[in-house]
Scaffold this active site. Structure first.
Site, PDB file in Angstrom:
ATOM      1  N   LYS A 509      50.003  31.699  22.665  1.00  0.00           N
ATOM      2  CA  LYS A 509      50.352  32.875  23.460  1.00  0.00           C
ATOM      3  C   LYS A 509      49.992  34.142  22.697  1.00  0.00           C
ATOM      4  O   LYS A 509      49.739  34.109  21.496  1.00  0.00           O
ATOM      5  CB  LYS A 509      51.848  32.855  23.797  1.00  0.00           C
ATOM      6  CG  LYS A 509      52.767  32.841  22.576  1.00  0.00           C
ATOM      7  CD  LYS A 509      54.220  32.759  22.979  1.00  0.00           C
ATOM      8  CE  LYS A 509      55.127  32.775  21.751  1.00  0.00           C
ATOM      9  NZ  LYS A 509      56.543  32.803  22.090  1.00  0.00           N
ATOM     10  N   TYR A 735      47.157  64.658   9.322  1.00  0.00           N
ATOM     11  CA  TYR A 735      47.906  65.549  10.207  1.00  0.00           C
ATOM     12  C   TYR A 735      49.229  65.973   9.591  1.00  0.00           C
ATOM     13  O   TYR A 735      49.872  65.225   8.849  1.00  0.00           O
ATOM     14  CB  TYR A 735      48.182  64.850  11.542  1.00  0.00           C
ATOM     15  CG  TYR A 735      46.955  64.640  12.401  1.00  0.00           C
ATOM     16  CD1 TYR A 735      46.265  65.722  12.957  1.00  0.00           C
ATOM     17  CD2 TYR A 735      46.481  63.353  12.662  1.00  0.00           C
ATOM     18  CE1 TYR A 735      45.151  65.525  13.741  1.00  0.00           C
ATOM     19  CE2 TYR A 735      45.355  63.149  13.453  1.00  0.00           C
ATOM     20  CZ  TYR A 735      44.693  64.253  13.981  1.00  0.00           C
ATOM     21  OH  TYR A 735      43.579  64.059  14.760  1.00  0.00           O
TER      22      TYR A 735
END
Length: 841
Positions: A509, A735
């Protein structure tokens, strides 16, 4: 050579009842049967798999000749010929030893901890012009691999090269009896496979048993343990036989070495190795010699010197040796599977072209191709002594056995030989023939390749890497490498902790925990797991489209996907009455009966499943409906990896057993019970039941951390440095100016960001990356597409250098720890824009 079955029976000390069957091929694996009429299947017993269990499958594929240690029901196999022996493996080894005895050619036997395969392949590169060589495929050096290697010997061969590997005392004697080398080689001795030995010295003493009867023994007397063991062995043999048992050809820096290494000068791309030859007939008039190789690592230098010694022993002229050493090519030990254009898969084996390695590559193509169309692009086979007509006839037969749909040939020989050839039914269509790689590229159209698996295999001189670049999907330089061998290894590690009858459901999965659902499912299907588990219907549909035929349980089926679920034969997890009633109504409307379903019981996870108070009503409904049949009943453990929570885990077990008893009483038929996940397999063997669900453990992560050393990491996330910045103290990075350098620093910008799955939690020094073997901390905040790291003090750093985000050297568990999460999240977060590259060693 061909043997009658009656002759083989006599060789292995048994009998065969009057059959004239002729045997050419030995088969151990029911998945690899290509010439059933002339194959002999050995039913070998292993710790988990018993070859006798696959006799029916092998018989169905057309094989009629078997060596067994347990007699099956003869009425089920009316046309079969069974040879009964005490031990099928011993019989295999006896047959190979007999076969070896039919040849009187030089046989090189190679043993040691490292370098065996490289030395073998380099000797092939260096000697194929002088000899017709048979050699071990890949790393076939075990108790099973050596017999299969030796079985390849034929009348055409003039030299054989075989590896011998051991993992416990007593094994080398058996391998010696099969190989019986005339030239023995000991490479270096290290810690690899030392678990079965008391000490390194004991392992060396076991390994040198391969030397018995050899006329020449090649070793480095710079290795103390090897030299000591060889001297003791020689003295013992001399005392026993009253004569020198073999000639020792030593190399090393010591003055008593026959090939004394006097200098090793490494340059940027090559290494000059100089030596003095101390013994005739190897030495020229000066006694000095040298070679140049285009490698600079220590392992390659040592392997090249070993090959140098072999060529001298075989009488190759020193000038030829110098010329050939310059042509040595890297031995690529893996096949790569990449995503290609137009929904293709590309298998890259653009390193060699010979029949032996072609068979290995075609096995990989069959394994990964699933139900898709198969195309093979081949160059001329330059290293064969066969006539072109015979060579390419064998090539076409091999392609036919593996159900290849089309062949594209590149090179003057393959084009000339196949251009006028009449194809037989079942042989691949030869759609295009080109004289050179340049001609192919000039006429290339991307529309020619669509929804197929393409094997690209060619000799290095054809530069097929250019074709690989044309066909592979264009993505940026961050890649997630998936080692398919590690998946198979980890599966076997867990299976060794299970009872032989316990089934395995492989969980694929979430895109197989980020590793690639279809590719991982393909290897699990090849390794014969019993079930696959996915989260959603669309994951299962994708697997079916890629040729996966195993039963697939869908853990979160949605009503809107019922039609796809039925169309692709997927099996839903039923966890609530609402889902039960809606699926039953759908089945009734479709007129379907006995559709396989899985029942989930709630025992304490409090996520999905029928509660204890609902089991009675659930059992009544399942008993009364004819639309469904329960395949398995399962539950989820909440804390199986945590010893502190064992009391709760066993409370879950008790609730589960109670629910199972109730359902069995209602249904009156058996179903599979499963509870244990990866963590429980190691820690709580009493929870194995009929089947286990193996998830994160497949990918090399032991959530219970009790057997981590036994597992191999599957995934390596790599990127590269885009740019280097040389900053002064006080300057900021990224940033919001979160990263301030406190001294003059070198900052590297790496091509990975949070859009690729590198968590922002790893910013501002919390996370690190590996560059040139050193950890470099993240500087400032993680950007969408880039991350900056501090590489100050790392010598030789350059733009374009590789960066490891996680892998063998930097475990994903450590990344998860820095990010304050779990390995599951790190792995499944790697985005789809990161290219997956699958390889098999």
């Amino acid at each position: 050579m061909k043997y009658s079955l009656e002759h083989i029976a006599r060789i292995v000390g048994s009998s065969s009842k009057g059959t004239d069957a002729v045997i050419e091929h030995l088969v151990l694996d029911s998945r690899k049967i290509y010439s059933p009429a002339t194959s002999l299947f050995f039913a070998l017993k292993g710790p988990r798999r018993d070859g006798h269990q696959f006799i029916a499958e092998v018989y169905k594929k057309g094989v009629r000749n078997f060596i067994i240690s347990e007699m099956p029901a003869l009425t089920a196999y009316p046309e079969a010929n069974f040879i009964l022996v005490n031990d099928s493996l011993v019989a295999l080894q006896q047959l190979a030893a007999w076969h070896r005895g039919q040849f009187n050619i030089p046989v090189i036997g190679i043993t040691g901890s490292n370098g065996k395969t490289i030395v073998k392949e380099w000797l092939y590169q260096l000697l194929h012009a002088d000899y017709n060589i048979v050699r071990s495929p890949k790393s076939y050096n075990s108790q099973i691999g050596v017999p299969l290697s030796v079985w390849q010997m034929s009348e055409q061969n003039t030299l054989a090269i075989f590896e011998a590997g051991i993992s416990m005392p007593g094994e080398m004697k058996k391998l010696w009896n099969i190989i019986r080398p005339t030239i023995g080689i000991i490479t270096n001795i290290g810690e690899a496979h030392s678990e079965g030995f008391e000490s390194i010295q004991k392992k060396v003493e076991e390994k040198i048993q391969l030397l018995r009867g050899a006329k020449e023994v090649i070793f480095s007397n710079d290795h103390f343990e090897v030299t000591k063991a060889v001297d003791l062995w020689r003295d013992a043999e001399t005392h026993a036989t009253h004569k020198e048992p073999f000639h020792l050809f030593s190399w090393g820096t010591k003055v008593n070495s026959i090939l004394q290494i006097t200098s090793i000068k490494k340059q940027s791309t090559c290494t000059l190795i100089s030596a003095s030859l101390r013994q005739k007939p190897y030495a020229d008039s000066t006694g000095h010699a040298s070679i140049t190789i285009f490698f600079t690592d220590d392992a390659s230098i040592e392997n090249a010197i070993t090959c140098w010694c072999v060529l001298l022993v075989l009488g190759v002229d020193q000038k030829k040796i110098e010329e050939r050493m310059k042509t040595l090519q890297p031995v690529n030990m893996r096949l790569e599977l990449k995503k290609g254009i137009n929904h293709c898969n590309i298998i890259n084996d653009s390193y060699s072209a010979d029949l032996s390695s072609l068979e290995i590559a075609l096995n990989f193509l069959s394994q990964q191709g699933g139900g898709s169309k198969k195309t093979v692009i081949l160059s001329d086979f330059l290293q064969s002594s066969l006539k072109d007509e015979d060579l390419y006839s064998l090539l076409l037969e091999s392609l036919q056995k593996h159900h290849v749909d089309r062949l594209i040939g590149i090179g003057g020989k393959i084009s000339k030989t196949l251009s006028s050839r009449v194809l037989h039914p079942g042989q691949p269509a030869i759609t295009e023939l080109y004289d050179s790689t340049g001609d192919f590229i000039q006429q290339y159209r991307s529309s020619q390749f669509k929804e197929e698996t393409v094997l690209i295999k060619g000799a290095r001189v054809f530069e097929f890497e250019k074709i690989v670049q044309l066909l592979e999907q264009k993505v940026h330089q961050t890649v997630l490498e998936i080692n398919l061998n590690a998946i198979a290894h980890n599966l076997k590690v867990y299976q060794n902790h299970l009872d032989p009858a316990t089934k395995v459901m492989g969980m694929v999965k979430a895109f197989a925990y980020g590793s690639g659902g279809a590719e991982i499912a393909g290897i699990l299907q090849y390794q014969k797991v019993d079930y696959l588990g996915v989260a959603y219907v669309d994951e299962g549909v994708e697997l079916r489209k890629m040729g996966i035929t195993l039963p697939i349980m869908v853990m979160n089926p949605e009503e809107t996907a019922f039609e796809s679920l039925i169309e692709y034969n997927l099996e839903p997890d039923i966890y609530s009455f609402e889902l039960l009633h809606s699926f039953d109504a759908f089945l009734q409307n479709e007129g379907l009966q006995q559709y396989p379903v899985h029942i989930e019981i709630e025992t304490g996870m409090n996520r999905l499943g029928f509660a204890a108070g609902e089991i009675e009503a659930l059992g009544d409904f399942l008993r009364d409906t004819s639309c469904m049949k329960v395949q398995t009943v399962f539950s989820h453990l909440a804390a199986s990896e945590d010893a502190m929570e064992d009391k709760f885990t066993f409370e879950q077990f008790d609730l589960y057993k109670q629910a199972v008893r109730q359902l069995k009483g209602k249904l009156q038929y058996s179903f599979i019970e499963h509870l244990a996940n990866s963590g429980a397999i190691f820690r709580l063997p009493q929870l194995q039941l009929d089947m286990v669900r193996l998830g994160i453990g497949l990918y090399g992560v032991d959530s219970s951390n009790t057997h981590q050393a036994e597992l191999q990491p599957v995934a390596t996330l790599r990127s590269t440095i885009a740019q280097l910045k040389y900053l002064k103290a006080g300057e900021s990075v990224s940033y919001n100016r979160k990263g301030i350098v406190k001294k003059d620093s070198v900052i590297a910008t790496v091509r990975i960001g949070y859009a690729d799955g590198f968590s922002r939690h790893l910013g501002n020094g919390r996370g690190k990356m590996l560059v040139k073997g050193q950890l470099a901390p993240v500087m400032g905040t993680v950007c969408m597409d880039m991350t900056m790291i501090d590489v100050t003090g790392i010598e030789g750093i350059r733009e374009g250098d590789e960066v490891i985000i996680f892998g063998k050297e930097l475990p994903v568990q450590k990344i998860a720890e820095w990010a304050g999460t779990i390995p599951y999240e790190i792995m499944t977060a790697i985005s789809q824009r990161v290219k997956r590259v699958y390889f098999e060693e």
